[in-house]
Design a protein around this motif. Sequence first.
Motif, short mmCIF file in Angstrom:
data_model
loop_
_atom_site.label_atom_id
_atom_site.label_comp_id
_atom_site.label_asym_id
_atom_site.label_seq_id
_atom_site.Cartn_x
_atom_site.Cartn_y
_atom_site.Cartn_z
N SER A 158 7.38 -16.29 0.94
CA SER A 158 7.67 -15.48 -0.24
C SER A 158 6.57 -15.67 -1.26
O SER A 158 5.71 -16.55 -1.14
CB SER A 158 9.03 -15.88 -0.83
OG SER A 158 9.01 -17.23 -1.27
N PHE A 159 6.62 -14.84 -2.29
CA PHE A 159 5.62 -14.96 -3.35
C PHE A 159 5.80 -16.27 -4.11
O PHE A 159 4.82 -16.83 -4.64
CB PHE A 159 5.71 -13.78 -4.32
CG PHE A 159 4.59 -13.72 -5.30
CD1 PHE A 159 3.36 -13.20 -4.94
CD2 PHE A 159 4.74 -14.19 -6.59
CE1 PHE A 159 2.31 -13.16 -5.84
CE2 PHE A 159 3.70 -14.15 -7.50
CZ PHE A 159 2.48 -13.62 -7.12
N GLY A 160 7.02 -16.79 -4.16
CA GLY A 160 7.26 -18.08 -4.78
C GLY A 160 6.55 -19.21 -4.06
O GLY A 160 6.01 -20.13 -4.70
N ASP A 161 6.52 -19.15 -2.72
CA ASP A 161 5.80 -20.18 -1.95
C ASP A 161 4.30 -20.13 -2.26
O ASP A 161 3.66 -21.18 -2.44
CB ASP A 161 6.03 -19.97 -0.46
CG ASP A 161 7.49 -20.09 -0.08
OD1 ASP A 161 8.22 -20.81 -0.78
OD2 ASP A 161 7.90 -19.46 0.91
N ALA A 162 3.75 -18.92 -2.32
CA ALA A 162 2.33 -18.79 -2.64
C ALA A 162 2.05 -19.26 -4.07
O ALA A 162 1.00 -19.87 -4.33
CB ALA A 162 1.89 -17.34 -2.47
N SER A 163 2.97 -19.02 -4.99
CA SER A 163 2.77 -19.46 -6.37
C SER A 163 2.77 -20.98 -6.47
O SER A 163 2.00 -21.56 -7.25
CB SER A 163 3.87 -18.87 -7.26
OG SER A 163 3.85 -17.46 -7.22
N VAL A 164 3.64 -21.63 -5.68
CA VAL A 164 3.67 -23.09 -5.68
C VAL A 164 2.34 -23.66 -5.18
O VAL A 164 1.79 -24.62 -5.76
CB VAL A 164 4.85 -23.60 -4.84
CG1 VAL A 164 4.76 -25.11 -4.63
CG2 VAL A 164 6.17 -23.24 -5.50
N ILE A 165 1.82 -23.09 -4.10
CA ILE A 165 0.53 -23.55 -3.55
C ILE A 165 -0.59 -23.34 -4.57
O ILE A 165 -1.44 -24.22 -4.79
CB ILE A 165 0.23 -22.83 -2.23
CG1 ILE A 165 1.29 -23.16 -1.18
CG2 ILE A 165 -1.16 -23.21 -1.72
CD1 ILE A 165 1.15 -22.37 0.10
N ALA A 166 -0.60 -22.16 -5.21
CA ALA A 166 -1.65 -21.87 -6.20
C ALA A 166 -1.54 -22.81 -7.40
O ALA A 166 -2.56 -23.29 -7.92
CB ALA A 166 -1.53 -20.42 -6.66
N LEU A 167 -0.32 -23.11 -7.84
CA LEU A 167 -0.14 -24.00 -8.98
C LEU A 167 -0.59 -25.42 -8.66
O LEU A 167 -1.25 -26.08 -9.48
CB LEU A 167 1.33 -23.99 -9.42
CG LEU A 167 1.68 -24.81 -10.66
CD1 LEU A 167 0.93 -24.27 -11.88
CD2 LEU A 167 3.19 -24.78 -10.91
N GLU A 168 -0.24 -25.90 -7.47
CA GLU A 168 -0.68 -27.24 -7.07
C GLU A 168 -2.20 -27.31 -6.97
O GLU A 168 -2.81 -28.33 -7.33
CB GLU A 168 -0.05 -27.61 -5.73
CG GLU A 168 1.44 -27.86 -5.78
CD GLU A 168 1.78 -29.15 -6.53
OE1 GLU A 168 0.92 -30.06 -6.55
OE2 GLU A 168 2.87 -29.23 -7.10
N LEU A 169 -2.80 -26.25 -6.51
CA LEU A 169 -4.25 -26.22 -6.39
C LEU A 169 -4.92 -26.23 -7.75
O LEU A 169 -5.91 -26.95 -7.98
CB LEU A 169 -4.67 -24.98 -5.59
CG LEU A 169 -6.18 -24.76 -5.39
CD1 LEU A 169 -6.80 -25.96 -4.69
CD2 LEU A 169 -6.42 -23.49 -4.60
N LEU A 170 -4.39 -25.45 -8.68
CA LEU A 170 -4.98 -25.40 -10.02
C LEU A 170 -4.76 -26.71 -10.78
O LEU A 170 -5.60 -27.08 -11.62
CB LEU A 170 -4.37 -24.24 -10.81
CG LEU A 170 -4.71 -22.84 -10.29
CD1 LEU A 170 -3.92 -21.78 -11.04
CD2 LEU A 170 -6.21 -22.57 -10.40
N ASN A 171 -3.67 -27.41 -10.48
CA ASN A 171 -3.38 -28.68 -11.16
C ASN A 171 -3.98 -29.89 -10.45
O ASN A 171 -3.77 -31.02 -10.88
CB ASN A 171 -1.87 -28.87 -11.29
CG ASN A 171 -1.24 -27.85 -12.21
OD1 ASN A 171 -1.91 -27.31 -13.10
ND2 ASN A 171 0.04 -27.57 -12.01
N SER A 172 -4.70 -29.66 -9.35
CA SER A 172 -5.26 -30.79 -8.59
C SER A 172 -6.44 -31.45 -9.30
O SER A 172 -6.81 -32.58 -8.97
CB SER A 172 -5.71 -30.30 -7.20
OG SER A 172 -6.77 -29.36 -7.32
N GLY A 173 -7.04 -30.74 -10.23
CA GLY A 173 -8.18 -31.30 -10.95
C GLY A 173 -9.52 -31.03 -10.30
O GLY A 173 -10.56 -31.41 -10.86
N TYR A 174 -9.53 -30.40 -9.14
CA TYR A 174 -10.80 -30.09 -8.47
C TYR A 174 -11.32 -28.76 -8.98
O TYR A 174 -10.68 -27.72 -8.79
CB TYR A 174 -10.60 -30.04 -6.95
CG TYR A 174 -11.88 -29.76 -6.19
CD1 TYR A 174 -12.87 -30.72 -6.09
CD2 TYR A 174 -12.09 -28.53 -5.59
CE1 TYR A 174 -14.04 -30.48 -5.40
CE2 TYR A 174 -13.25 -28.26 -4.88
CZ TYR A 174 -14.23 -29.25 -4.80
OH TYR A 174 -15.40 -29.00 -4.12
#
Length: 293
Positions: A158-174
Amino acid sequence: MFARAGAVALCQPQWGQVRNMATLKDITRRLKSIKNIQKITKSMKMVSAAKYARAERELKPARVYGTGALALYEKAEIKAPEDKKKHLLIGVSSDRGLCGAIHTSIAKTLKNEITNLTNSGKEVMVVGVGDKIRGLLQRTHSNYFLLTFKEVGRRPPSFGDASVIALELLNSGYEFDEGAVIYNRFRSVISYKTDEKPIFSLETVAGSESLSIYDDIDADVLRNYQEFTLANILYYSLKESTTSEQSARMTAMDNASKNASEMIDKLTLTFNRTRQAVITKELIEIISGAAAL
């Protein structure tokens, strides 16, 4: 002396009979095992066919997200400068197997990209979406992993799953400069192609010279659009990969069922021949014994 020879001669057919009976038991056991496996593969094919129909139905509206998300990149001709060295690769797979070369094709593409980028002097980090891609690259490229995500492929994405992945990526600090999402693009029931979509960081997009074709784009609007674009590309990639996976699993289970049928036919023929040989040998022994009396 003759008594001993007669005893030995009488024991030999019994040994042969026991050996043939053991062979028949082995063939029967193997036949039963293959028939059970065939039932499983047929059931998995039916389940995959139902999931594939749903995935293909949901793929058509999801493709709008993928094409629309890259409109800004294409019109503004956004490209990362040559001096930018941080590169991010996102491999999209799942947690489930028995679907042909779906996961190995992603792993092979990732390995080639890592090798090419490393040789050109760039820093590479990998995000693995799905446990299978982590398992394929863990032994040789474990030091390149930034994030890994599990529980992918058990339910329709779902789009919620993709949003979770994108949020974790943006908050990873890389803070990467550019990157790519590598996934399997669905083409037909029996065909898919490993493809990739580009992604760029906020600094790379903001520093593009061709961005001036748009009139009013402030920093907040550009940041929101960049986050939404990343989620859109991930959602599109998840949908494409899911449809490719289900079609590949359906094809693989169909081939497995056909191979099981061929093995069952061959083993049945071998069983009948062996049984006929045992029966013929027993009849010869009975006739020979009756003639000797």
